[in-house]
Design a protein around this motif. Structure first.
Motif, short mmCIF file in Angstrom:
data_model
loop_
_atom_site.label_atom_id
_atom_site.label_comp_id
_atom_site.label_asym_id
_atom_site.label_seq_id
_atom_site.Cartn_x
_atom_site.Cartn_y
_atom_site.Cartn_z
N TYR A 166 0.86 -1.14 0.08
CA TYR A 166 0.03 0.05 0.01
C TYR A 166 0.89 1.26 0.02
CZ TYR A 166 -3.74 3.26 1.30
OH TYR A 166 -4.68 4.15 1.00
N ALA A 167 1.97 1.30 0.71
CA ALA A 167 2.74 2.38 0.88
C ALA A 167 3.54 2.64 -0.61
CB ALA A 167 3.91 2.09 1.69
N LEU A 168 3.83 1.45 -1.32
CA LEU A 168 4.41 1.82 -2.43
C LEU A 168 3.58 2.29 -3.73
CD1 LEU A 168 6.64 -1.49 -2.81
CD2 LEU A 168 7.40 0.85 -2.86
N LEU A 169 1.98 1.78 -3.54
CA LEU A 169 1.06 2.47 -4.36
C LEU A 169 0.83 3.84 -4.12
CD1 LEU A 169 -1.50 -0.55 -4.38
CD2 LEU A 169 -0.14 0.30 -6.57
N GLU A 170 1.10 4.20 -2.81
CA GLU A 170 0.78 5.72 -2.49
C GLU A 170 1.78 6.64 -2.81
OE1 GLU A 170 0.10 5.83 1.47
OE2 GLU A 170 -2.02 6.44 1.42
N ARG A 171 3.09 5.90 -2.90
CA ARG A 171 4.12 6.77 -3.56
C ARG A 171 4.09 6.73 -4.89
NH1 ARG A 171 10.04 4.01 -2.77
NH2 ARG A 171 10.62 4.67 -4.46
N ALA A 172 3.81 5.82 -5.47
CA ALA A 172 3.68 5.95 -7.13
C ALA A 172 2.48 6.81 -7.35
CB ALA A 172 3.16 4.41 -7.81
N ALA A 173 1.50 6.85 -6.69
CA ALA A 173 0.26 7.74 -6.95
C ALA A 173 0.72 9.34 -6.87
CB ALA A 173 -0.94 7.44 -6.12
N GLY A 174 1.55 9.54 -5.75
CA GLY A 174 1.92 10.81 -5.84
C GLY A 174 2.94 11.34 -7.09
N ALA A 175 3.63 10.47 -7.65
CA ALA A 175 4.25 10.59 -8.73
C ALA A 175 3.59 10.73 -10.10
CB ALA A 175 5.42 9.79 -8.75
N ARG A 176 2.45 10.31 -10.05
CA ARG A 176 1.87 10.42 -11.49
C ARG A 176 1.32 11.69 -11.98
NH1 ARG A 176 -3.86 7.89 -10.99
NH2 ARG A 176 -3.87 8.45 -13.27
N ALA A 177 1.28 11.84 -12.89
CA ALA A 177 0.85 13.21 -13.53
C ALA A 177 -0.25 13.23 -13.86
CB ALA A 177 1.67 13.51 -15.07
N THR A 178 -1.33 14.12 -13.46
CA THR A 178 -2.60 14.51 -13.83
C THR A 178 -2.84 15.66 -14.04
OG1 THR A 178 -3.26 14.81 -11.40
CG2 THR A 178 -3.23 12.62 -11.98
N ALA A 179 -3.87 15.99 -14.71
CA ALA A 179 -4.39 17.23 -15.27
C ALA A 179 -5.85 17.50 -15.52
CB ALA A 179 -3.50 17.71 -16.60
N ARG A 180 -6.35 18.49 -15.36
CA ARG A 180 -7.78 18.89 -15.31
C ARG A 180 -8.18 19.11 -16.88
NH1 ARG A 180 -11.99 22.30 -11.82
NH2 ARG A 180 -10.40 21.41 -10.47
N THR A 181 -9.07 18.24 -17.36
CA THR A 181 -9.84 18.81 -18.79
C THR A 181 -11.01 18.94 -18.49
OG1 THR A 181 -10.35 16.45 -19.47
CG2 THR A 181 -7.85 17.16 -19.85
N ALA A 182 -11.83 19.37 -19.57
CA ALA A 182 -13.10 19.62 -19.83
C ALA A 182 -14.06 18.13 -19.59
CB ALA A 182 -13.57 20.19 -21.01
N CYS A 183 -13.12 17.13 -19.79
CA CYS A 183 -13.74 15.80 -19.93
C CYS A 183 -13.69 15.17 -18.36
CB CYS A 183 -13.27 15.03 -21.03
SG CYS A 183 -13.54 15.20 -22.46
N ASN A 184 -12.39 15.60 -17.54
CA ASN A 184 -12.18 14.80 -16.54
C ASN A 184 -11.38 15.80 -15.58
OD1 ASN A 184 -11.39 13.00 -14.67
ND2 ASN A 184 -10.47 11.36 -16.00
N GLU A 185 -11.82 15.85 -14.18
CA GLU A 185 -11.06 16.83 -13.22
C GLU A 185 -9.68 16.12 -13.01
OE1 GLU A 185 -11.85 18.32 -8.74
OE2 GLU A 185 -13.56 17.80 -10.02
N HIS A 186 -9.53 14.66 -13.08
CA HIS A 186 -8.27 14.29 -12.63
C HIS A 186 -7.81 13.22 -13.77
CE1 HIS A 186 -8.59 15.92 -8.67
NE2 HIS A 186 -9.77 15.46 -8.41
N SER A 187 -7.52 13.70 -14.92
CA SER A 187 -7.39 13.03 -15.94
C SER A 187 -5.73 12.61 -15.82
CB SER A 187 -7.47 13.80 -17.24
OG SER A 187 -7.20 12.91 -18.55
N SER A 188 -5.66 11.16 -16.10
CA SER A 188 -4.12 10.60 -15.99
C SER A 188 -3.57 11.10 -17.29
CB SER A 188 -4.51 9.22 -16.00
OG SER A 188 -3.30 8.30 -15.52
N ARG A 189 -2.28 11.49 -16.96
CA ARG A 189 -1.35 11.95 -18.10
C ARG A 189 -0.17 11.34 -18.31
NH1 ARG A 189 -5.26 13.59 -20.26
NH2 ARG A 189 -4.03 14.41 -22.01
N SER A 190 -0.07 10.18 -17.48
CA SER A 190 1.20 9.33 -17.58
C SER A 190 0.54 7.61 -17.37
CB SER A 190 1.90 9.53 -16.57
OG SER A 190 1.46 9.47 -15.40
N HIS A 191 1.40 6.76 -18.18
CA HIS A 191 0.99 5.52 -17.74
C HIS A 191 1.64 4.96 -16.54
CE1 HIS A 191 -0.47 5.47 -21.84
NE2 HIS A 191 0.68 5.53 -22.39
N SER A 192 1.13 3.97 -15.79
CA SER A 192 1.62 3.64 -14.72
C SER A 192 1.48 2.02 -14.44
CB SER A 192 0.87 4.12 -13.44
OG SER A 192 1.20 3.46 -12.33
#
Length: 83
Positions: free
Chosen positions: A3-29
């Motif tokens: 769980y700690a590793l997943l949380e760390r990875a989630a913190g490193a993910r790139a996300t951005a707001r778009t008109a379609c999605n408030e937390h759009s994933s901008r990177s593969h994981s």
């Protein structure tokens, strides 16, 4: 701790707001959990793995309302998903 590793990875993910999605994933994981163990009585060994994959969001450029750097990013994401 997985769980700690997943949380760390989630913190490193790139996300951005778009008109379609408030937390759009901008990177593969990709997260791979490998487990191995030995039965205490029989001594039999076993191993396995679980692979979790989160692909960056593919959105229609026109509907997402992105422009500039986000537009180029969206085009690259869409291209990577169609390869």
């Amino acid at each position: 701790d997985a769980y700690a590793l997943l949380e760390r990875a989630a913190g490193a993910r790139a996300t951005a707001r778009t008109a379609c999605n408030e937390h759009s994933s901008r990177s593969h994981s990709v997260f791979v959990l490998r487990v191995a163990g030995t039965h205490a009585e029989s001594g039999e060994a076993a191993c396995g793995s679980l692979t979790l994959v989160d692909l960056a969001g593919s959105e229609r450029v026109k509907e997402s309302g992105v422009c500039g750097a986000r537009l180029k990013e969206a085009q690259q994401i869409n291209k990577s998903l169609s390869a």
